[in-house]
Scaffold this motif. Structure first.
Motif, PDB file in Angstrom:
ATOM      1  N   ALA A 180      76.883  29.107  68.796  1.00 29.82           N
ATOM      2  CA  ALA A 180      76.046  27.764  69.436  1.00 29.82           C
ATOM      3  C   ALA A 180      76.644  26.603  69.058  1.00 29.82           C
ATOM      4  N   SER A 181      76.969  26.405  67.974  1.00 29.22           N
ATOM      5  CA  SER A 181      77.469  25.117  67.502  1.00 29.22           C
ATOM      6  C   SER A 181      78.823  24.909  68.127  1.00 29.22           C
ATOM      7  N   LEU A 182      79.729  25.839  68.170  1.00 33.76           N
ATOM      8  CA  LEU A 182      81.065  25.892  68.568  1.00 33.76           C
ATOM      9  C   LEU A 182      80.993  25.609  70.231  1.00 33.76           C
ATOM     10  N   ARG A 183      79.938  26.197  70.876  1.00 33.48           N
ATOM     11  CA  ARG A 183      79.953  25.998  72.340  1.00 33.48           C
ATOM     12  C   ARG A 183      79.563  24.679  72.585  1.00 33.48           C
ATOM     13  N   THR A 184      78.691  24.301  72.106  1.00 29.08           N
ATOM     14  CA  THR A 184      78.149  22.828  72.322  1.00 29.08           C
ATOM     15  C   THR A 184      79.195  21.918  72.032  1.00 29.08           C
ATOM     16  N   GLN A 185      79.994  22.005  70.996  1.00 29.32           N
ATOM     17  CA  GLN A 185      80.937  21.245  70.698  1.00 29.32           C
ATOM     18  C   GLN A 185      82.173  21.328  71.890  1.00 29.32           C
ATOM     19  N   LEU A 186      82.313  22.452  72.305  1.00 25.08           N
ATOM     20  CA  LEU A 186      83.218  22.446  73.369  1.00 25.08           C
ATOM     21  C   LEU A 186      82.759  22.035  74.738  1.00 25.08           C
ATOM     22  N   GLU A 187      81.528  22.279  74.694  1.00 23.26           N
ATOM     23  CA  GLU A 187      80.891  21.728  76.092  1.00 23.26           C
ATOM     24  C   GLU A 187      80.913  20.178  76.222  1.00 23.26           C
ATOM     25  N   VAL A 188      80.570  19.530  75.088  1.00 24.20           N
ATOM     26  CA  VAL A 188      80.727  18.288  75.082  1.00 24.20           C
ATOM     27  C   VAL A 188      81.939  17.532  75.342  1.00 24.20           C
ATOM     28  N   ALA A 189      83.177  18.361  74.392  1.00 29.61           N
ATOM     29  CA  ALA A 189      84.365  17.855  74.647  1.00 29.61           C
ATOM     30  C   ALA A 189      85.097  18.129  76.150  1.00 29.61           C
ATOM     31  N   ALA A 190      84.322  19.097  76.803  1.00 29.43           N
ATOM     32  CA  ALA A 190      85.069  19.162  78.187  1.00 29.43           C
ATOM     33  C   ALA A 190      84.438  18.191  79.093  1.00 29.43           C
ATOM     34  N   ALA A 191      83.300  17.546  78.656  1.00 31.85           N
ATOM     35  CA  ALA A 191      82.707  16.382  79.639  1.00 31.85           C
ATOM     36  C   ALA A 191      83.078  15.250  79.145  1.00 31.85           C
ATOM     37  N   HIS A 192      83.361  14.900  77.449  1.00 30.23           N
ATOM     38  CA  HIS A 192      83.767  13.844  77.149  1.00 30.23           C
ATOM     39  C   HIS A 192      84.631  13.981  76.190  1.00 30.23           C
ATOM     40  N   PRO A 193      86.120  14.213  76.545  1.00 31.51           N
ATOM     41  CA  PRO A 193      87.289  14.666  75.454  1.00 31.51           C
ATOM     42  C   PRO A 193      87.225  13.475  74.322  1.00 31.51           C
ATOM     43  N   GLU A 194      86.620  12.385  74.318  1.00 31.98           N
ATOM     44  CA  GLU A 194      87.050  11.474  73.479  1.00 31.98           C
ATOM     45  C   GLU A 194      85.901  11.765  72.049  1.00 31.98           C
ATOM     46  N   LEU A 195      84.844  12.547  72.564  1.00 31.97           N
ATOM     47  CA  LEU A 195      83.768  12.885  71.630  1.00 31.97           C
ATOM     48  C   LEU A 195      83.948  14.228  70.870  1.00 31.97           C
ATOM     49  N   LEU A 196      85.003  14.875  71.217  1.00 31.23           N
ATOM     50  CA  LEU A 196      85.499  15.929  70.317  1.00 31.23           C
ATOM     51  C   LEU A 196      85.425  15.865  68.914  1.00 31.23           C
ATOM     52  N   ASP A 197      84.475  16.642  68.214  1.00 26.99           N
ATOM     53  CA  ASP A 197      84.717  16.844  66.687  1.00 26.99           C
ATOM     54  C   ASP A 197      85.336  17.939  66.459  1.00 26.99           C
ATOM     55  N   LEU A 198      86.924  17.817  66.185  1.00 30.72           N
ATOM     56  CA  LEU A 198      87.732  18.823  66.003  1.00 30.72           C
ATOM     57  C   LEU A 198      87.461  19.301  64.677  1.00 30.72           C
ATOM     58  N   ALA A 199      87.233  18.633  63.503  1.00 32.69           N
ATOM     59  CA  ALA A 199      87.045  19.050  62.527  1.00 32.69           C
ATOM     60  C   ALA A 199      85.736  20.016  62.110  1.00 32.69           C
ATOM     61  N   GLY A 200      84.498  19.751  63.060  1.00 38.17           N
ATOM     62  CA  GLY A 200      83.406  20.499  62.944  1.00 38.17           C
ATOM     63  C   GLY A 200      83.535  21.884  63.699  1.00 38.17           C
ATOM     64  N   ALA A 201      84.518  21.762  64.642  1.00 34.09           N
ATOM     65  CA  ALA A 201      84.961  22.747  65.484  1.00 34.09           C
ATOM     66  C   ALA A 201      85.664  23.929  64.645  1.00 34.09           C
ATOM     67  N   VAL A 202      86.684  23.359  63.937  1.00 33.41           N
ATOM     68  CA  VAL A 202      87.376  24.174  62.958  1.00 33.41           C
ATOM     69  C   VAL A 202      86.695  24.812  62.147  1.00 33.41           C
ATOM     70  N   GLU A 203      85.835  23.963  61.602  1.00 35.55           N
ATOM     71  CA  GLU A 203      84.907  24.566  60.498  1.00 35.55           C
ATOM     72  C   GLU A 203      83.892  25.683  60.833  1.00 35.55           C
ATOM     73  N   ASP A 204      83.271  25.446  62.015  1.00 34.88           N
ATOM     74  CA  ASP A 204      82.557  26.587  62.557  1.00 34.88           C
ATOM     75  C   ASP A 204      83.273  27.814  63.054  1.00 34.88           C
ATOM     76  N   THR A 205      84.552  27.695  63.456  1.00 31.29           N
ATOM     77  CA  THR A 205      85.156  28.964  63.793  1.00 31.29           C
ATOM     78  C   THR A 205      85.914  29.466  62.400  1.00 31.29           C
ATOM     79  N   VAL A 206      86.043  28.706  61.508  1.00 28.09           N
ATOM     80  CA  VAL A 206      86.253  29.612  60.009  1.00 28.09           C
ATOM     81  C   VAL A 206      85.250  30.200  59.671  1.00 28.09           C
ATOM     82  N   ARG A 207      83.972  29.633  59.652  1.00 29.31           N
ATOM     83  CA  ARG A 207      82.879  30.196  59.168  1.00 29.31           C
ATOM     84  C   ARG A 207      82.616  31.385  60.124  1.00 29.31           C
ATOM     85  N   LEU A 208      82.613  31.360  61.275  1.00 32.74           N
ATOM     86  CA  LEU A 208      82.728  32.624  62.167  1.00 32.74           C
ATOM     87  C   LEU A 208      83.491  33.738  61.866  1.00 32.74           C
ATOM     88  N   GLN A 209      84.774  33.410  61.521  1.00 32.05           N
ATOM     89  CA  GLN A 209      85.752  34.409  61.174  1.00 32.05           C
ATOM     90  C   GLN A 209      85.452  34.771  60.065  1.00 32.05           C
TER      91      GLN A 209
END
Length: 481
Positions: free
Chosen positions: A291-320
């Protein structure tokens, strides 16, 4: 019919009946043979007695015409050494089994050789013999051996089977004679036939009683088994693993079967419930990073400048990591056997501690080996170090040593330790003692569960107790290689 004999009850009844039938046939045969042997022996004794009586008369010089040949209407023959019939019973009409089929003596042989033509009677003849200096014959001159055989005879129109005895006797004037006398076998035949009739009538009745009693006894004995079967069928149909089969109060094999069945049901219920909780907890744990990763991707799709890349990577690593843990647990639950390679635990501990702040590895300098999977044992050490660093205030110490036949790896931290009441609970899946701690800091609660499962499948143990300097001490013990 095939369904009938598929029943344990029917097979037990059939087996018991067959065993009793074989025993009865064997016993009946032995009784009949023994009865026949005894009666034949008794008939042979009677025939021998009759033959000896006649032989005794011959030995004392009794003339053929004066012999007692018709006593008790038994067949008697007197035969000389040439096989000629010299005397026989008057009513004898036919005979077989003696070797001489003649029933009428030859006329020239019917007299007594010492009878005088001048009309001298037996006494004069005996006196003449005395004058001649010859002594009368004694019964001791009756010869041996005595032979016995079976045959038949017709006396006064009645035909019967007889037991014949042949007794030889030596005389001075008539040479060697043989006396054949028979004893009837009607008593033997009657007794054997009566016993056989009783057996033919009684044995089926007895077998029917045995079958009926066995049927009733097995029905009573198997009634609890049928109750267990019905309850198991109901449990299967309802999928309600909380139900239990009835346990009879007999304290026998059936009662133990019911108790074991209930234990199996309890273990199965616990396993199913554990699996359900595992699926529910895994779904819950996966939902948060997804859910966290989806929220970040949806926000990034609407506002690319607000993309939290570090948080997305952290959520992806945790999911992995969570997916890897779930996959490992699934392999362990499936019974995956660890490899049988030799693993240097000292080197493995140094490798797991490399790059971690505040972690010290201490050993006695010698290699401490254990047999197993290097990857799985490395995962155990990594999980223990992650847990220790999460709860330590400042330092974590890893000690590797050999203790008898065991290789020991101890991981100690200087944190608050684990309460005694929770020292087994922390090894359950998805268990986190600090409910207030966020998932980001505390993980999914699978690390210690994986560590213990791997330790057990390697033939070892993983326990926790208080460290000497405070905090928690996790001790991994494995069979030494």
């Amino acid at each position: 019919m095939s369904r009938l004999f598929a029943s344990v009850r029917a097979r037990a009844t059939l087996a018991a009946t067959l065993v009793v039938a074989v025993a009865l046939v064997a016993a009946g045969t032995a009784v009949l043979l023994s009865l026949r042997s005894n009666l034949l022996g008794e008939a042979g004794t009677q025939a021998e007695r009759s033959a000896r009586d006649v032989a005794t008369e011959l030995a004392f010089g009794t003339a053929y015409g004066d012999l007692s040949l018709d006593v008790d209407d038994r067949p008697v023959q007197v035969v000389d050494d040439r096989g000629t019939l010299v005397a026989a019973g008057e009513d004898l009409e036919r005979i077989s089994g003696t070797g001489v089929d003649a029933v009428k003596p030859r006329p020239a042989a019917t007299g007594y050789a010492r009878d005088r033509d001048d009309g001298g009677d037996g006494e004069d003849a005996a006196a003449a013999d005395d004058d001649d200096g010859r002594e009368p014959l004694e019964p001791s001159e009756i010869g041996e051996p005595i032979t016995v055989g079976d045959g038949s005879a017709t006396i006064d129109g009645d035909t019967e089977d007889y037991r014949f005895a042949a007794v030889p006797v030596e005389t001075d004037d008539r040479g060697r004679l043989t006396v054949y006398a028979g004893a009837p076998l009607s008593a033997e035949h009657g007794a054997v036939n009566t016993a056989l009739t009783v057996m033919l009538i009684g044995f089926p009745v007895l077998l029917a009683v045995v079958a009926w009693v066995t049927w009733l006894v097995t029905r009573r004995a198997l009634r609890p088994v049928e109750g267990i079967r019905r309850e198991m069928a109901a449990i299967t149909a309802s999928e309600d693993l909380a139900r239990r089969v009835p346990v009879p109060a007999t304290h026998d094999e059936v009662a133990r079967l019911a108790s074991t069945t209930n234990q199996t049901l309890a273990a199965l219920e616990s396993s199913v419930e554990r699996q359900r909780r595992f699926v529910a907890d895994a779904s819950h744990e996966l939902r948060s990073p997804i859910a966290s990763l989806r929220t970040q991707l949806e926000v990034a799709a609407a506002h690319p400048e607000l993309l939290d890349l570090a948080g997305a990577v952290e959520d992806t690593v945790r999911l992995q990591r969570l997916a890897a843990d779930l996959l490992l647990l699934a392999r362990l639950d499936a019974g995956e056997r660890p490899a049988d390679a030799r693993v240097d635990l000292t080197a493995l501990a140094r490798e797991a501690a490399e790059g971690r702040t505040g972690v010290t590895v201490r050993g006695d300098g010698a290699a401490v080996g254990a047999a197993g999977s290097r990857g799985q044992l490395g995962r155990v050490l990594a999980n223990l170090l992650d847990n220790a660093q999460r709860h330590a205030r400042s330092a974590v110490e890893v000690a590797v040593r050999r203790d008898g036949d065991a290789a020991v790896v101890a991981v100690a931290d200087d944190g608050e330790g684990v309460p005694a009441a929770d020292r087994e609970r922390i090894f359950e899946r998805f268990v986190r003692l600090d409910a207030a701690r966020s998932r980001d800091d505390g993980g999914a609660g699978l690390g210690l569960a994986i560590a213990r499962d791997v330790a057990v499948r390697h033939g070892g143990t993983l326990t926790v107790r208080d460290a000497p300097a405070g905090g928690a001490l996790f001790e991994l013990r494995l069979p030494s290689a």
